[in-house]
Design a protein around this motif. Structure first.
Motif, mmCIF file in Angstrom:
data_model
loop_
_atom_site.group_PDB
_atom_site.id
_atom_site.type_symbol
_atom_site.label_atom_id
_atom_site.label_comp_id
_atom_site.label_asym_id
_atom_site.label_seq_id
_atom_site.Cartn_x
_atom_site.Cartn_y
_atom_site.Cartn_z
ATOM 1 N N MET A 73 3.259 5.514 -3.922
ATOM 2 C CA MET A 73 2.704 4.185 -3.783
ATOM 3 C C MET A 73 3.809 3.234 -3.334
ATOM 4 O O MET A 73 4.941 3.345 -3.776
ATOM 5 N N LYS A 74 3.424 2.293 -2.494
ATOM 6 C CA LYS A 74 4.386 1.282 -2.050
ATOM 7 C C LYS A 74 4.661 0.306 -3.189
ATOM 8 O O LYS A 74 3.733 -0.175 -3.833
ATOM 9 N N PRO A 75 5.907 0.009 -3.451
ATOM 10 C CA PRO A 75 6.197 -0.951 -4.526
ATOM 11 C C PRO A 75 5.871 -2.381 -4.095
ATOM 12 O O PRO A 75 6.022 -2.761 -2.944
ATOM 13 N N GLY A 76 5.366 -3.149 -5.067
ATOM 14 C CA GLY A 76 5.150 -4.574 -4.836
ATOM 15 C C GLY A 76 3.809 -4.961 -4.242
ATOM 16 O O GLY A 76 3.553 -6.148 -4.061
ATOM 17 N N ILE A 77 2.915 -4.022 -3.913
ATOM 18 C CA ILE A 77 1.641 -4.408 -3.307
ATOM 19 C C ILE A 77 0.446 -4.100 -4.208
ATOM 20 O O ILE A 77 -0.672 -4.490 -3.897
ATOM 21 N N HIS A 78 0.677 -3.429 -5.330
ATOM 22 C CA HIS A 78 -0.422 -3.051 -6.209
ATOM 23 C C HIS A 78 -0.481 -3.969 -7.428
ATOM 24 O O HIS A 78 0.550 -4.424 -7.916
#
Length: 84
Positions: A1-6
């Motif tokens: 998962m990309k950090p900072g967008i969830h």
């Protein structure tokens, strides 16, 4: 998962006030209201309209519709399909 967008994923209490039922789970939903849970910790609480404790399907109070009676009433009122 990309950090900072969830969104934050953490423990939340969902409470069905009509049935007096609450359960602790993890969710991205959040609330300003809080409740002290059985373990002594404070969690955000979300009040829900219906849950498995109050839904007719799960409580066994669901009604079965009488579709055969409705069809018979329709045929009596407007005549049978092949009666013309």
């Amino acid at each position: 998962m990309k950090p900072g967008i969830h969104p934050a994923y953490g423990p939340v209490v969902f409470r069905d006030r009509a049935a007096g039922f609450a359960f602790l789970t993890r969710s991205t939903a959040t609330s300003e209201k809080t409740v002290e849970w059985e373990d002594g910790n404070t969690y955000p609480v979300i009040d829900v309209e219906i849950s498995s404790a109050s839904h007719p399907f799960y409580t066994g109070t669901a009604r079965v519709l009488d579709t055969a009676g409705r069809v018979e009433r329709f045929e009596r009122r407007y005549g049978a399909r092949g009666a013309r």
